[in-house]
Design a protein around this motif. Sequence first.
Motif, short mmCIF file in Angstrom:
data_model
loop_
_atom_site.label_atom_id
_atom_site.label_comp_id
_atom_site.label_asym_id
_atom_site.label_seq_id
_atom_site.Cartn_x
_atom_site.Cartn_y
_atom_site.Cartn_z
N PRO A 245 0.95 -1.21 0.08
CA PRO A 245 -0.09 0.29 -0.24
C PRO A 245 0.81 1.20 -0.07
N LEU A 246 2.06 1.10 0.39
CA LEU A 246 2.82 2.33 0.37
C LEU A 246 3.56 2.47 -0.74
N ILE A 247 3.83 1.91 -1.73
CA ILE A 247 4.50 1.84 -2.79
C ILE A 247 3.69 2.78 -4.05
N ASP A 248 4.27 3.59 -4.75
CA ASP A 248 3.65 4.40 -5.75
C ASP A 248 4.41 4.75 -6.77
N ASP A 249 3.95 5.38 -7.73
CA ASP A 249 4.82 5.81 -9.02
C ASP A 249 6.13 6.17 -8.92
N VAL A 250 6.66 6.78 -7.80
CA VAL A 250 7.70 7.35 -7.63
C VAL A 250 8.84 6.18 -7.48
N GLY A 251 8.35 5.37 -6.56
CA GLY A 251 9.11 4.01 -6.32
C GLY A 251 9.34 3.30 -7.61
N LEU A 252 8.46 3.06 -8.81
CA LEU A 252 8.50 2.58 -9.70
C LEU A 252 9.49 3.33 -10.91
N HIS A 253 9.58 4.71 -10.49
CA HIS A 253 10.69 5.36 -11.25
C HIS A 253 11.97 4.94 -11.07
N PHE A 254 12.24 4.45 -10.00
CA PHE A 254 13.48 3.91 -9.50
C PHE A 254 13.59 2.51 -10.17
N ILE A 255 12.60 1.82 -10.47
CA ILE A 255 12.89 0.50 -11.17
C ILE A 255 13.39 0.69 -12.50
N GLU A 256 12.60 1.62 -13.37
CA GLU A 256 12.78 2.09 -14.46
C GLU A 256 14.49 2.16 -14.74
N ARG A 257 15.25 2.67 -13.93
CA ARG A 257 16.72 3.20 -14.02
C ARG A 257 17.24 1.90 -13.49
N GLY A 272 -1.57 2.78 -4.82
CA GLY A 272 -0.87 3.96 -5.22
C GLY A 272 -0.09 3.84 -6.67
N VAL A 273 -0.36 2.96 -7.30
CA VAL A 273 0.31 2.67 -8.74
C VAL A 273 -0.64 3.04 -9.62
N SER A 274 -0.45 3.98 -10.62
CA SER A 274 -1.10 4.28 -11.83
C SER A 274 -0.57 3.86 -13.01
N SER A 275 -1.11 4.35 -14.27
CA SER A 275 -0.61 4.25 -15.48
C SER A 275 0.93 4.72 -15.64
N SER A 276 1.25 5.97 -15.01
CA SER A 276 2.26 6.66 -15.10
C SER A 276 3.40 5.58 -14.20
N GLY A 277 3.09 5.15 -13.42
CA GLY A 277 4.34 4.15 -13.05
C GLY A 277 4.56 3.14 -13.71
N ILE A 279 4.33 3.07 -16.88
CA ILE A 279 5.15 3.68 -18.23
C ILE A 279 6.59 3.59 -17.78
N PHE A 280 6.98 3.98 -16.39
CA PHE A 280 8.29 3.95 -16.15
C PHE A 280 9.00 2.52 -16.25
N VAL A 282 7.71 -0.11 -18.01
CA VAL A 282 7.77 -0.29 -19.33
C VAL A 282 8.97 0.18 -20.14
N ARG A 283 9.12 1.64 -19.97
CA ARG A 283 10.11 2.19 -20.57
C ARG A 283 11.38 1.65 -20.49
N GLY A 284 11.70 1.41 -19.09
CA GLY A 284 12.82 0.90 -18.80
C GLY A 284 13.35 -0.44 -19.01
N HIS A 285 12.28 -1.31 -19.52
CA HIS A 285 12.48 -2.74 -19.71
C HIS A 285 11.84 -3.15 -20.71
N ARG A 286 12.35 -3.02 -21.96
CA ARG A 286 11.56 -3.43 -23.14
C ARG A 286 11.65 -4.97 -23.41
N ASN A 287 12.49 -5.93 -22.58
CA ASN A 287 12.43 -7.20 -22.63
C ASN A 287 11.51 -8.00 -21.73
#
Length: 654
Positions: A245-257, A272-277, A279-280, A282-287
């Motif tokens: 419950p405490l994870i959101d799009d900001v955290g998934l931004h770390f996973i992108e990189r 807390g996760v939305s389409s924006s998270g 996107i991070f 998917v954008r960082g992991h094409r495989n």
Amino acid sequence: MLSFQSSKNLLSLTEDLLVRIYELLAAESDRKSFRLVCREFRRIDTLTRRHLRVIRIEFLPILLRKYPRLQSLDLSACPRIDDGVVSLLLTRVGPGSNSPILGHWAWGLKSLVLSRATGLRFSGLEMLARACPCLESVDVSYCCGFGDREAAALSSAVGLRELNMDKCLQLTDVGLAKIAVGCSKLEKLSLKWCMEMTDLGIDLLCKKCVDLKYLDVSYLKVTNESLHSIASLLKLEVLGLMACPLIDDVGLHFIERGCPSLKVIDVSRCEGVSSSGLIFVVRGHRNLLELKAGYCLSELSTALLHQMKNLNHLEVIRIDGARISETSFQVISANCKSLVEIGLSKCLGVTNMGIMRLVSACINLRVLNLTCCHSITDAAISAIAYSCRSLVCLKVESCNMITEKGLCQLGSFCLLLEEIDLTDCCGVNDKGLEYLSRCSELSCLKLGLCTNISNKGLSYIGFNCLKIHELDLYRCTGIGDDGLEALSNGCKKLRKLNLSYCNEVSDRGLGYIGRLEELSDLEMRALHKITGVGLEAVAVGCKRLADLDMKHCEKVGDSGFWALAYYSKNLRQINLSYCGISDMALCMVMGNLSRLQEAKLVHLSNCTVEGVELALRACCVRIKKVKLFAPLRFMLSSEILEILHARGCIIRWD
């Protein structure tokens, strides 16, 4: 019977050839038949067996002495194992053993399953960890009392590569630190429901166990800081974040990189996760191979769809509960042609046209979940059947507009179908089951609340679907004894059966059920026509029965329960609520069933308070969970309640 010459030819086979034949036998039933042929074949079984799952703890010493070359030992069905038993097994295997090498069975052990072994504690785990130098995999999931001391004991298994600690509720960052430092070679770790875990423990884990390839922290109250730490794991391939419950799009931004090797991610039910998270990610992991985002998206956004065009290798996508448009289906089918599984349960906007567009290109689809997609009709089912010839699992619960026409197409084209859920599909009838029975590979069939089927329809399944091992007939009021006769004649591999509220079933029907020797799970609530005669037939015939639910079977007398206590030695869970069982029969059932772990004993009108207490005393050593009538909270003695609590038994009041 084998002829003398045939027996002679068999015995002339070399040991090496017999070992090779034995290793080709995948099914346990085939291996059992093999070792019963003769002494030589039994000796080959002893020499060759590498995996052992123990059902009865009293046979464990004999089995360990018999099979000294084990690599995998599963004790999940032996919750009574404790530190004392472990000490005995590592000191001397079996009564009268004179072996100078003590506990030699543990030397080559690589995998140990101790799931639900709640009697085991620090001392026993430490002994096991030190006695098994080759240990690579340990499962202590659902050992709710395990905490930091037990984690410290496991940390001495320095070669550990896989560890499952799901629902070890007392585990904190201190225990995880012990694991991280002692087991630095870990590649797979599951910590689901370890509610005391924080970002501090996850951070240390990621610094010490840099070889992690699989990490599941689902249901933990970790924050984005944990994702920042996890992003440093260069070899991580699978990441489970379900219901954090405490994870959101900001955290998934770390996973992108970070996590350059990531192939699978599950953020289902992360509020807390939305389409924006996403996107991070998917954008960082094409495989990426699997993207699981069920019940966390309000809708599948255009921006996310645009990024998904690059996921050419995606095999699994779950977006359950999201709003989705027909154009979304077109984008997915045009770009994600490697898909083998799609989850669309309770999605809004799913139409026949959308499904047609989706399956037109996803011809390799094997699993499709359309649960509660109410707009789906036979047109969509026909398109699925025609395009997806490799389909093995289809879930269409509550899709009320599906009829025999759609099932006809499935029976014609989806001949590899193994599982189908038609629960609450009121358009399904006997003719539809006739068409569906052409799918001879069917192993799981759910027909709950399909009130338009009868014995005739069930007979088609019994005659043609011989591989069925799970069948749900919940509230199928048209099913009776004749249908069960056809079922028992054909579906000999049936292991799980739900007959609850099938009011036409009588003792004769249960007599047919008693022929199903592999049956392990039986639900038969509110069968008002059955008596002790029917229950006795099930108890005598179904020796593997492990889970029995007979709530509201008021007409079953003590004779049936006596048979249950005598024959059903493998029962682990039982529901006797609202049954007419007496004090004496209840004591026999609870005392004799040595493997019983969970019992529901609500509103037993023929039992006294004293009878219930005596029954609880008879099973207090092994029972793990019991559900009782609420007023008994104030009537049972404080002594028995304290005994149950001290032994870790969970008491629920109704």
